[in-house]
Design an enzyme around this catalytic site. Structure first.
Site, short mmCIF file in Angstrom:
data_model
loop_
_atom_site.label_atom_id
_atom_site.label_comp_id
_atom_site.label_asym_id
_atom_site.label_seq_id
_atom_site.Cartn_x
_atom_site.Cartn_y
_atom_site.Cartn_z
CE1 TYR A 1 -9.37 -7.65 -6.33
CE2 TYR A 1 -10.18 -5.89 -4.92
CZ TYR A 1 -9.22 -6.39 -5.78
OH TYR A 1 -8.13 -5.63 -6.08
CB THR B 1 -1.50 1.04 -8.67
OG1 THR B 1 -1.86 2.42 -8.72
CG2 THR B 1 -0.09 0.85 -9.17
NE ARG C 1 -9.11 -3.09 -9.50
CZ ARG C 1 -9.21 -2.49 -8.31
NH1 ARG C 1 -8.94 -3.16 -7.20
NH2 ARG C 1 -9.57 -1.22 -8.22
CG HIS D 1 -2.37 0.19 0.87
ND1 HIS D 1 -3.12 -0.79 0.30
CD2 HIS D 1 -3.18 1.25 1.02
CE1 HIS D 1 -4.34 -0.35 0.13
NE2 HIS D 1 -4.41 0.90 0.54
CG ASP E 1 -7.21 7.32 -3.75
OD1 ASP E 1 -7.75 6.25 -3.41
OD2 ASP E 1 -7.73 8.13 -4.56
N GLY E 2 -5.43 4.84 -4.64
CA GLY E 2 -5.21 4.21 -5.94
C GLY E 2 -4.39 2.93 -5.89
CG ASN E 3 -2.15 1.88 -2.52
OD1 ASN E 3 -0.97 1.88 -2.77
ND2 ASN E 3 -2.72 2.78 -1.72
N GLY E 4 -5.33 -0.16 -5.08
CA GLY E 4 -6.06 -1.27 -5.72
C GLY E 4 -6.05 -1.14 -7.23
#
Length: 173
Positions: free
Chosen positions: A92, A63, A65, A54, A58-61
């Site tokens: 998920y 990124t 994927r 992590h 923000d945006g870790n998921g």
């Protein structure tokens, strides 16, 4: 800042001061795993390991994927989209939580992503089969229309020849 895994408040993801070292470890792992693991497992594990660090606020998921899909496409697999419905997202997140638990059980997440890949591959096969069917139908239709066009051309030539013959007879009179 500390960020906690889905449904947990006991242990955050990597602490801010741990991120550089964990990212280096991820890169080292990635260099070896891309050679030794099946591409779908490598893509899945890369996703899970990245999101566990992590590194971003923000945006870790997204990124993770994106990284996963990059690996999949580099290896000839289709891009997958994690279903955004609440039920699918819960599955998920639970599968990810299982991989991030103290037991470190990655199999549910691997199975979930493998199911998405298999479903997308089956969709592609269905599309290719439909394409093959429609191509055959178009070829048959073309053959049929060509036969009709050939007959029309023959009929037109015969009429033209008959008209010329009639014109030649009238001209002789």
């Amino acid at each position: 800042m500390e960020v906690y895994p889905y449904g947990s408040n006991k242990r955050p993801y990597a602490l801010p001061f741990e991120i550089p070292e964990k990212m280096q470890q991820l890169q080292n792992w990635s260099n070896q795993a891309r050679i030794s693991l099946h591409p779908v497992q490598y893509a899945t594990d890369l996703h899970q390991k990245f999101v566990t660090i992590h590194p971003f606020r923000d945006g870790n998921g997204r990124t993770a994927r994106l990284l996963m899909n990059l690996v999949l496409t580099e290896n000839g697999y289709p891009v997958i989209n994690v279903n955004p419905s609440k039920n699918a997202r819960d599955k998920y997140m639970q599968a990810l939580a299982s991989a991030e638990s103290p037991e470190n059980n990655s199999q549910p997440f691997r199975d979930l992503i493998a199911d998405y890949v298999e479903k997308e591959l089956n969709n592609r096969i269905d599309i290719l089969q439909l394409n093959e069917k429609y191509t055959k139908e178009a070829e048959e239709s073309f053959k049929e229309s060509k036969i009709n066009w050939d007959k029309l051309e023959q009929d037109a030539r015969a009429k033209l020849k008959a008209q010329k013959s009639t014109s030649n007879l009238k001209a002789k009179d």
